[in-house]
Design a protein around this motif. Structure first.
Motif, short mmCIF file in Angstrom:
data_model
loop_
_atom_site.label_atom_id
_atom_site.label_comp_id
_atom_site.label_asym_id
_atom_site.label_seq_id
_atom_site.Cartn_x
_atom_site.Cartn_y
_atom_site.Cartn_z
N GLU A 130 -11.79 -29.40 -37.55
CA GLU A 130 -12.80 -28.60 -36.86
C GLU A 130 -12.18 -27.55 -35.94
O GLU A 130 -12.82 -26.55 -35.64
N TRP A 171 -24.26 -29.67 -43.08
CA TRP A 171 -22.87 -29.44 -43.47
C TRP A 171 -22.07 -28.90 -42.29
O TRP A 171 -20.95 -29.34 -42.03
N SER A 172 -22.68 -27.98 -41.54
CA SER A 172 -22.01 -27.44 -40.33
C SER A 172 -21.78 -28.54 -39.31
O SER A 172 -20.71 -28.62 -38.70
N TRP A 205 -18.77 -30.63 -40.31
CA TRP A 205 -17.48 -29.96 -40.18
C TRP A 205 -17.14 -29.58 -38.75
O TRP A 205 -15.97 -29.41 -38.41
N PHE A 232 -11.93 -23.52 -37.03
CA PHE A 232 -13.07 -22.62 -37.15
C PHE A 232 -13.15 -21.72 -35.92
O PHE A 232 -12.76 -22.10 -34.83
N VAL A 272 -14.15 -23.63 -45.79
CA VAL A 272 -14.13 -24.97 -45.20
C VAL A 272 -12.89 -25.73 -45.65
O VAL A 272 -12.16 -26.29 -44.86
N ASN A 273 -12.65 -25.74 -46.93
CA ASN A 273 -11.44 -26.35 -47.48
C ASN A 273 -11.19 -25.73 -48.85
O ASN A 273 -11.91 -24.83 -49.25
N LEU A 308 -21.59 -22.65 -39.72
CA LEU A 308 -20.43 -22.11 -40.42
C LEU A 308 -20.77 -20.90 -41.28
O LEU A 308 -19.90 -20.35 -41.95
#
Length: 113
Positions: free
Chosen positions: A36, A23-24, A27, A39, A87-88, A49
């Motif tokens: 991106e 997942w990291s 993203w 972050f 993240v969102n 993340l």
């Protein structure tokens, strides 16, 4: 843990580290585009993340504070990453073990609505 797992005494293992690493990568990677860039630098430097895993003592303290036993999957998540960046609007942030609590305690006004 499923009912079958409980009955047999077996436990279920969740591959949180692998999932969160992937997942990291999605993203933070070059295909993430503009998103991106929001972050923090440390997330880019680490390619991660989340946070370091929570010590078991922090998880036990959380369970004491809540007066409840956490599901096995959530305990294992906290061991893999003690929190997760926003993240969102659909994913995150996930609080670390020291920040987690009942909604009535964290935001009484929201809990009453």
């Amino acid at each position: 843990m499923t009912n079958l797992s409980r009955a047999s005494g077996a436990s279920v293992s969740y591959p949180w580290r692998e999932l969160l690493r992937e997942w990291s990568r999605l993203w933070l990677g070059p295909d993430a585009g503009e998103v991106e860039r929001r972050f923090p630098d440390w997330a880019h430097a680490n390619g991660w993340l989340g946070a370091s895993g929570a010590p078991r003592t922090d998880i036990e303290a959380l369970e004491q504070r809540l007066g409840a036993t956490l599901p096995s999957s959530y305990r294992q998540f906290l061991l893999a990453s003690n929190g997760w960046l926003h993240v969102n609007d659909a994913e995150g942030p996930l609080l670390n073990a020291a920040q987690v609590g009942w909604l009535k305690d964290l935001d009484p006004e929201l809990a009453q609505t």
